[in-house]
Design an enzyme around this catalytic site. Structure first.
Site, mmCIF file in Angstrom:
data_model
loop_
_atom_site.group_PDB
_atom_site.id
_atom_site.type_symbol
_atom_site.label_atom_id
_atom_site.label_comp_id
_atom_site.label_asym_id
_atom_site.label_seq_id
_atom_site.Cartn_x
_atom_site.Cartn_y
_atom_site.Cartn_z
ATOM 1 N N CYS A 61 0.806 -1.225 0.000
ATOM 2 C CA CYS A 61 0.000 0.000 0.000
ATOM 3 C C CYS A 61 0.844 1.282 0.000
ATOM 4 C CB CYS A 61 -0.956 -0.009 1.194
ATOM 5 S SG CYS A 61 -0.174 -0.499 2.732
ATOM 6 N N HIS A 67 -2.775 6.285 4.706
ATOM 7 C CA HIS A 67 -1.349 6.471 4.989
ATOM 8 C C HIS A 67 -0.894 7.832 4.444
ATOM 9 C CE1 HIS A 67 -1.207 2.452 6.334
ATOM 10 N NE2 HIS A 67 -0.573 1.856 5.331
HETATM 11 P P1 NAP Z 1 -7.338 -8.779 8.209
HETATM 12 O O1 NAP Z 1 -8.299 -7.684 8.450
HETATM 13 O O2 NAP Z 1 -6.594 -9.349 9.358
HETATM 14 O O3 NAP Z 1 -8.093 -9.971 7.436
HETATM 15 C C1 NAP Z 1 -7.459 -11.190 7.131
HETATM 16 C C2 NAP Z 1 -8.393 -12.014 6.259
HETATM 17 O O4 NAP Z 1 -7.706 -13.205 5.841
HETATM 18 C C3 NAP Z 1 -9.643 -12.462 6.985
HETATM 19 O O5 NAP Z 1 -10.747 -12.360 6.110
HETATM 20 C C4 NAP Z 1 -9.356 -13.939 7.268
HETATM 21 O O6 NAP Z 1 -10.521 -14.736 7.295
HETATM 22 C C5 NAP Z 1 -8.564 -14.316 6.052
HETATM 23 N N1 NAP Z 1 -7.767 -15.541 6.265
HETATM 24 C C6 NAP Z 1 -6.731 -15.708 7.129
HETATM 25 N N2 NAP Z 1 -6.282 -16.975 7.056
HETATM 26 C C7 NAP Z 1 -7.049 -17.605 6.116
HETATM 27 C C8 NAP Z 1 -7.080 -18.934 5.605
HETATM 28 N N3 NAP Z 1 -6.236 -19.876 6.008
HETATM 29 N N4 NAP Z 1 -8.013 -19.237 4.677
HETATM 30 C C9 NAP Z 1 -8.892 -18.294 4.254
HETATM 31 N N5 NAP Z 1 -8.917 -17.029 4.708
HETATM 32 C C10 NAP Z 1 -8.001 -16.683 5.640
HETATM 33 O O7 NAP Z 1 -6.189 -8.334 7.181
HETATM 34 P P2 NAP Z 1 -6.268 -7.266 5.976
HETATM 35 O O8 NAP Z 1 -5.774 -5.978 6.480
HETATM 36 O O9 NAP Z 1 -7.588 -7.335 5.294
HETATM 37 O O10 NAP Z 1 -5.100 -7.819 5.029
HETATM 38 C C11 NAP Z 1 -5.290 -8.931 4.180
HETATM 39 C C12 NAP Z 1 -4.122 -8.985 3.199
HETATM 40 O O11 NAP Z 1 -4.079 -7.760 2.454
HETATM 41 C C13 NAP Z 1 -2.747 -9.120 3.859
HETATM 42 O O12 NAP Z 1 -1.931 -9.937 3.051
HETATM 43 C C14 NAP Z 1 -2.239 -7.689 3.894
HETATM 44 O O13 NAP Z 1 -0.825 -7.642 3.883
HETATM 45 C C15 NAP Z 1 -2.807 -7.154 2.602
HETATM 46 N N6 NAP Z 1 -2.969 -5.700 2.588
HETATM 47 C C16 NAP Z 1 -3.594 -5.040 3.614
HETATM 48 C C17 NAP Z 1 -3.736 -3.662 3.555
HETATM 49 C C18 NAP Z 1 -4.396 -2.881 4.658
HETATM 50 O O14 NAP Z 1 -4.337 -1.644 4.607
HETATM 51 N N7 NAP Z 1 -5.019 -3.490 5.646
HETATM 52 C C19 NAP Z 1 -3.264 -2.955 2.456
HETATM 53 C C20 NAP Z 1 -2.648 -3.657 1.397
HETATM 54 C C21 NAP Z 1 -2.513 -5.019 1.494
HETATM 55 P P3 NAP Z 1 -11.122 -15.265 8.706
HETATM 56 O O15 NAP Z 1 -11.741 -14.063 9.360
HETATM 57 O O16 NAP Z 1 -12.088 -16.298 8.292
HETATM 58 O O17 NAP Z 1 -9.954 -15.833 9.464
#
Ligand code: NAP
Length: 338
Positions: A128, A240
């Site tokens: 990001c 950010h």
């Molecule tokens: P988050 O809010 O912690 O959500 C994580 C998600 O992953 C949840 O929906 C979770 O589902 C799912 N998950 C985890 N383990 C899994 C598995 N084994 N099988 C299927 N689903 C699974 O995290 P997030 O911020 O959305 O980030 C998700 C990804 O996007 C990460 O790789 C992060 O680096 C990337 N990202 C995030 C941002 C940001 O600003 N937040 C920006 C760019 C990229 P359950 O609830 O069912 O466990």
């Protein structure tokens, strides 16, 4: 189009639901996936409740055109083969494949055509902090080649996921109630604090997040640009901010830079010092563009420019960028298997 979202319950997954609807993305069928934690939960999309399915190694992705994945790098690596086996294009938000040679790393304002060459059926969405920076850098690169960048980031709590954002709320409440704050998601209390560490440290003293900005910027811009970053977690909720200093081969004036930002799709110039106008994360949360302000000539370098960039990292830094990649593919012939 049959679309899948993997990680639907997460901060980015929830943003996918909003962005796809907001942009009227053509969808005949939407399938949501998660781990056992959220499987069975229902989310409403365009008036219909959709139940989250458990992500498994089976044939669930047969017939899927695009899978937007945001469930962490481990899940992306483990399930990439299962997701792409029947021709689905996987647009991945994690860091799993970004620097792999035969996987394009795409920001539609900068290198959309890279998305057309994807031998593994995977397109990576950049980090990001990198996305919002390269949108701004690319506008200047068109005026003169950028040799180097120094950048400090001010990264919102939600960059670490939905639970991290919740932790910041909880800590604020606890502190104002005179209680000891709960610290789980970050190394230290984030409320009323700054943490000069995002991701883990590498051998050269920079963190992984800082090295992502170095390597990913070069790959996206197809450039020898050098990037030295300091990434800091700050107690804002969403969007950010980045303080950017760059050096170009030829001098670029402030008015040339302003014009370049003004004329670039995806950038909003907000730079009126006399009326205290500059971008701030509080007001940019939930918005699509990358906002640029505080443009000035560097006092110490004839070829230097300094400016301030703010963008919603869950939107442009994740879900929106991925959906824009999909929209670009829709404009190109022969991209989908059906
Ligand atoms: P988050 O809010 O912690 O959500 C994580 C998600 O992953 C949840 O929906 C979770 O589902 C799912 N998950 C985890 N383990 C899994 C598995 N084994 N099988 C299927 N689903 C699974 O995290 P997030 O911020 O959305 O980030 C998700 C990804 O996007 C990460 O790789 C992060 O680096 C990337 N990202 C995030 C941002 C940001 O600003 N937040 C920006 C760019 C990229 P359950 O609830 O069912 O466990």
């Amino acid at each position: 189009m049959k679309i899948a979202i993997v990680g639907a319950s997460g901060a980015v997954g929830q943003e996918f639901l909003r962005v796809l609807d907001e942009r009227n993305f053509p969808i005949d069928e939407l399938v949501l996936f998660g781990s056992a934690r959220s499987a069975g939960t229902k989310y409403n999309f365009r008036g219909k409740d959709i139940e989250v399915k458990l992500l498994q190694h089976n044939d669930d992705f047969k017939g899927t055109d695009i899978a937007f994945t945001s469930a962490g790098a481990g899940t992306s690596k483990e399930f990439a083969e299962t997701i792409t086996r029947y021709g689905a294009i996987m647009i991945d938000n994690s860091s799993a494949f970004r620097m792999e040679e035969n996987i394009p790393l795409v920001v539609p304002e900068v290198n959309p055509q890279d998305a057309l060459n994807r031998p593994k059926g995977i397109i990576a969405n950049p980090n990001c902090t990198t996305i919002q920076m390269v949108v701004a850098l690319n506008a200047i690169e068109k005026l003169s080649h950028i040799r180097r960048v120094h950048v400090s980031t001010y990264q919102a709590a939600s960059g670490a996921g939905a639970a991290a954002m919740e932790e910041l709320y909880t800590q604020c409440r606890q502190i104002l109630n005179g209680e000891k704050p709960t610290v789980e998601k970050f190394a230290y209390q984030l409320a009323f604090n700054l943490i000069p560490q995002v991701d883990v440290f590498t051998d050269n003293g920079y963190t992984k997040e800082e090295m992502k900005m170095y390597h990913e910027t070069r790959k996206i811009m197809h450039s020898d640009i050098q990037v030295s970053a300091t990434c800091v977690r700050v107690p804002s909720l969403r969007a950010h901010s980045e303080s950017i200093w760059l050096e170009t081969e030829q001098p670029v004036t402030v008015s040339e830079a302003r014009r370049a930002f003004e004329n670039t799709d995806g950038i909003i110039l907000q730079d009126e010092p006399a009326t205290k106008e500059y971008p701030m994360p509080l007001f940019i949360s939930g918005k699509d563009p990358v906002y640029v302000g505080r443009i000035r000539k560097d006092l110490t370098n004839e070829n230097g420019l300094a400016f301030w960039v703010v963008s919603d990292q869950i939107k442009k830094g994740a879900a929106l960028n991925a959906v824009q990649i999909a929209e670009y593919l829709l404009t190109q012939p022969g991209q989908f298997h059906k």
